[in-house]
Design a protein around this motif. Structure first.
Motif, PDB file in Angstrom:
ATOM      1  N   PHE A 141       0.837  -1.212   0.000  1.00 18.32           N
ATOM      2  CA  PHE A 141       0.000   0.000   0.000  1.00 18.32           C
ATOM      3  C   PHE A 141       0.866   1.255   0.000  1.00 18.32           C
ATOM      4  O   PHE A 141       0.704   2.138  -0.856  1.00 18.32           O
ATOM      5  N   PHE A 142       1.787   1.365   0.949  1.00 19.96           N
ATOM      6  CA  PHE A 142       2.614   2.564   1.050  1.00 19.96           C
ATOM      7  C   PHE A 142       3.711   2.605  -0.012  1.00 19.96           C
ATOM      8  O   PHE A 142       4.036   3.684  -0.527  1.00 19.96           O
TER       9      PHE A 142
ATOM     10  N   VAL B 184       4.616   6.049  -6.972  1.00 23.48           N
ATOM     11  CA  VAL B 184       3.868   6.986  -7.804  1.00 23.48           C
ATOM     12  C   VAL B 184       4.258   8.423  -7.482  1.00 23.48           C
ATOM     13  O   VAL B 184       4.418   9.262  -8.382  1.00 23.48           O
ATOM     14  N   GLY B 185       4.433   8.712  -6.203  1.00 15.93           N
ATOM     15  CA  GLY B 185       4.831  10.062  -5.818  1.00 15.93           C
ATOM     16  C   GLY B 185       6.173  10.448  -6.398  1.00 15.93           C
ATOM     17  O   GLY B 185       6.359  11.576  -6.884  1.00 15.93           O
ATOM     18  N   CYS B 186       7.134   9.525  -6.358  1.00 21.41           N
ATOM     19  CA  CYS B 186       8.443   9.794  -6.967  1.00 21.41           C
ATOM     20  C   CYS B 186       8.304  10.012  -8.466  1.00 21.41           C
ATOM     21  O   CYS B 186       8.956  10.899  -9.042  1.00 21.41           O
ATOM     22  N   GLY B 187       7.462   9.209  -9.116  1.00 22.80           N
ATOM     23  CA  GLY B 187       7.259   9.364 -10.557  1.00 22.80           C
ATOM     24  C   GLY B 187       6.680  10.715 -10.913  1.00 22.80           C
ATOM     25  O   GLY B 187       7.127  11.368 -11.871  1.00 22.80           O
TER      26      GLY B 187
ATOM     27  N   THR C  91      12.285   2.688  -8.035  1.00 21.67           N
ATOM     28  CA  THR C  91      12.581   1.312  -8.440  1.00 21.67           C
ATOM     29  C   THR C  91      12.439   0.353  -7.266  1.00 21.67           C
ATOM     30  O   THR C  91      11.824  -0.717  -7.392  1.00 21.67           O
ATOM     31  N   LEU C  92      12.996   0.714  -6.122  1.00 25.41           N
ATOM     32  CA  LEU C  92      12.925  -0.152  -4.954  1.00 25.41           C
ATOM     33  C   LEU C  92      11.493  -0.326  -4.466  1.00 25.41           C
ATOM     34  O   LEU C  92      11.053  -1.446  -4.172  1.00 25.41           O
ATOM     35  N   THR C  93      10.752   0.760  -4.386  1.00 25.78           N
ATOM     36  CA  THR C  93       9.372   0.649  -3.900  1.00 25.78           C
ATOM     37  C   THR C  93       8.495  -0.104  -4.897  1.00 25.78           C
ATOM     38  O   THR C  93       7.570  -0.818  -4.502  1.00 25.78           O
ATOM     39  N   GLY C  94       8.777   0.045  -6.178  1.00 23.95           N
ATOM     40  CA  GLY C  94       8.053  -0.749  -7.169  1.00 23.95           C
ATOM     41  C   GLY C  94       8.338  -2.230  -7.005  1.00 23.95           C
ATOM     42  O   GLY C  94       7.430  -3.070  -7.120  1.00 23.95           O
ATOM     43  N   TRP C  95       9.606  -2.553  -6.733  1.00 25.21           N
ATOM     44  CA  TRP C  95       9.977  -3.952  -6.504  1.00 25.21           C
ATOM     45  C   TRP C  95       9.330  -4.487  -5.236  1.00 25.21           C
ATOM     46  O   TRP C  95       8.845  -5.620  -5.190  1.00 25.21           O
ATOM     47  N   PHE C  96       9.304  -3.672  -4.164  1.00 30.21           N
ATOM     48  CA  PHE C  96       8.648  -4.089  -2.923  1.00 30.21           C
ATOM     49  C   PHE C  96       7.163  -4.360  -3.164  1.00 30.21           C
ATOM     50  O   PHE C  96       6.605  -5.331  -2.642  1.00 30.21           O
ATOM     51  N   THR C  97       6.537  -3.480  -3.941  1.00 32.72           N
ATOM     52  CA  THR C  97       5.116  -3.663  -4.235  1.00 32.72           C
ATOM     53  C   THR C  97       4.872  -4.986  -4.943  1.00 32.72           C
ATOM     54  O   THR C  97       3.957  -5.739  -4.598  1.00 32.72           O
ATOM     55  N   ALA C  98       5.704  -5.280  -5.938  1.00 37.71           N
ATOM     56  CA  ALA C  98       5.515  -6.503  -6.721  1.00 37.71           C
ATOM     57  C   ALA C  98       5.793  -7.748  -5.896  1.00 37.71           C
ATOM     58  O   ALA C  98       5.032  -8.725  -5.955  1.00 37.71           O
TER      59      ALA C  98
END
Length: 467
Positions: free
Chosen positions: A320-321, A327-330, A370-377
């Motif tokens: 969630f976070f 998205v915020g970084c993007g 990149t890291l948060t996207g990987w964590f999400t996946a």
């Protein structure tokens, strides 16, 4: 919370892969940047491009080496901590990782030597070809890793025989629709990482009043590339959301913070998910937007986490976070790239230092995204190692003990901190030395405002290049 061998193994793999992914996401973009610089140098003949190439090649070499070292550790972890995963999925994952060695590593190792030692030993076109092959090798590496991971996210083209995953259709595995939305998404993320690091370096030089021409060139090219890539990345991100919505509904519900079925569904912008009460605290929600994002309709029914058994749900807080941070970084990168590019195009003097500082401090954004996207996946995929087919609890080595994992985790932490601290310090020294540490060429006055330098950029480089 009880520390088990399974939980510690997950923490250990998350720690090592988080360190590792930083370097490929940087070097893939940097290899493409080196190719662009070499093309510009051979087409225009301007020495500024060659100096920048030599400068960034040193940084590429260091970070590429750190990426290789950190990646080797992951292979050992598959054998030590996740032997059951390796055993049952080996007929599929083994060949995919072998393909990476035959293509990516072969190209990178062969032609990287030409880049390091061959500038004055091979013809210019051969050198350019070698640069392209290194960039292609890094791309192949990302491709095969994403094929492997995408198969774990959405397994296809296999049957289970005696508990072993046996491939039946390599075409379905390699050319899965999931691969062809996740691989471009990762590739563009790497290009954005390179673009923002280059732009931030240029801004840093401008703020420090040195390497004026080189700094301006890096700033302009980095921001312009990012301005073009960001909308593409947002579109690819939407396509990734479509596959998650279709194939991993529990992950999608966790990302959305949706606990119960809704029709129409609202979009939770921010909240504090509470798994104990299966509700969100301090929730800010936009009606209908959840249906529109998920199904491109205003009245679609969207599934909540309550529709899944608790043992089949992923942890909610991390995806969630992490998703919202990504998205915020993007969005922050898009705003900076577009506003910065506009500022450079119209050659405004006002707000110059603000732009430089904003660009300089932006360099962590693509890494965080990149890291948060990987964590999400990856966290959103839980409790599955192979989604819907093999649980993570069944993938860990059965005989693994808590003590063994704690010792290996502690060793990894110490070794990584030492090695990567020295690596970071060395890269920082290379950045401080700059692109003309041994070639004191008189460039345009670096203390001039951006607008002036931008206005005379072409003639300035031409004058500098003739020296």
């Amino acid at each position: 919370m009880q520390w088990t061998a399974l939980l510690l193994s997950r923490v250990q793999f998350a720690f090592t892969v988080s360190f590792h992914i930083i370097f490929p996401s940087f070097t893939i973009g940097l290899a493409a940047w080196l190719t662009v610089l070499e093309i510009c140098h051979q087409v225009t003949g301007k020495p500024v491009y060659r100096r920048l190439f030599a400068f960034w090649l040193k940084i590429f070499g260091v970070t590429f080496g750190l990426g290789v070292v950190s990646g080797i550790v992951l292979a050992f972890e598959f054998g030590m901590n996740w032997s059951r995963l390796s055993e049952v999925t080996g007929p599929i994952q083994g060949p995919l990782l072998t393909y990476e060695s035959f293509t990516a590593f072969a190209l990178e190792a062969s032609f990287f030597g030409v880049l390091i030692f061959g500038r004055n030993r091979v013809p210019p076109l051969v050198y350019l070809f070698s640069t392209m092959m290194v960039a292609l090798g890094t791309t192949f590496s990302a491709f095969w890793i994403m094929v492997n991971n995408s198969w774990m996210q959405a397994p296809t083209g296999y049957v289970v025989e005696h508990g072993i995953f046996v491939p039946t259709d390599w075409k379905a595995i390699i050319f899965s629709p999931v691969v062809w939305v996740r691989f471009p998404h990762m590739l563009v993320a790497a290009y954005l990482t390179g673009a923002f690091c280059v732009a931030a370096t240029g801004a840093w030089y401008r703020l420090n009043g040195k390497f004026g021409v080189e700094g301006m060139l890096m700033l302009r090219m980095g921001l312009f590339f990012a301005a073009i890539l960001i909308p593409i990345q947002l579109f690819l991100g939407h396509l990734n959301g479509d596959y998650v919505h279709e194939r991993q509904p529990a992950k999608f519900a966790a990302i959305e913070g949706r606990w119960h079925d809704e029709q129409p569904a609202g979009e939770v912008l921010i909240a504090i998910p509470d798994e104990a009460t299966e509700s969100n605290l301090v929730e800010l929600k936009v009606p209908y937007l959840g249906s529109l994002i998920a199904s491109m309709r205003l009245d679609s029914k969207e599934i909540g986490l309550g529709s899944f058994a608790k043992e089949d749900r992923p942890p909610v807080a991390i995806p969630f976070f992490a998703f919202r941070l990504m998205v915020g970084c993007g969005l922050a990168m898009m705003a900076l790239a577009w506003l910065g590019s506009l500022h450079l195009v119209i050659q405004r003097r006002t707000g110059e230092r603000l732009l430089l500082w904003a660009t300089f401090v932006s360099f962590p954004l693509p890494f965080i995204a990149t890291l948060t996207g990987w964590f999400t996946a990856e966290v959103g995929r839980q409790p599955w190692s192979v989604y819907g087919a093999l649980r993570t609890a069944d993938a860990v080595t059965p005989t693994l003990t808590v003590a063994a994992v704690m010792v290996s985790l502690a060793i990894f932490v110490v070794v990584y901190v030492v090695i990567f601290s020295f690596g970071t310090i060395y890269v920082y020294r290379l950045l401080r030395a700059g692109p003309i540490a041994s070639d004191h060429v008189a460039a345009a006055n670096p203390k001039r405002p951006l607008a002036a330098t931008a206005a005379e950029f072409g003639p300035g480089v031409a004058r500098e290049s003739s020296t």
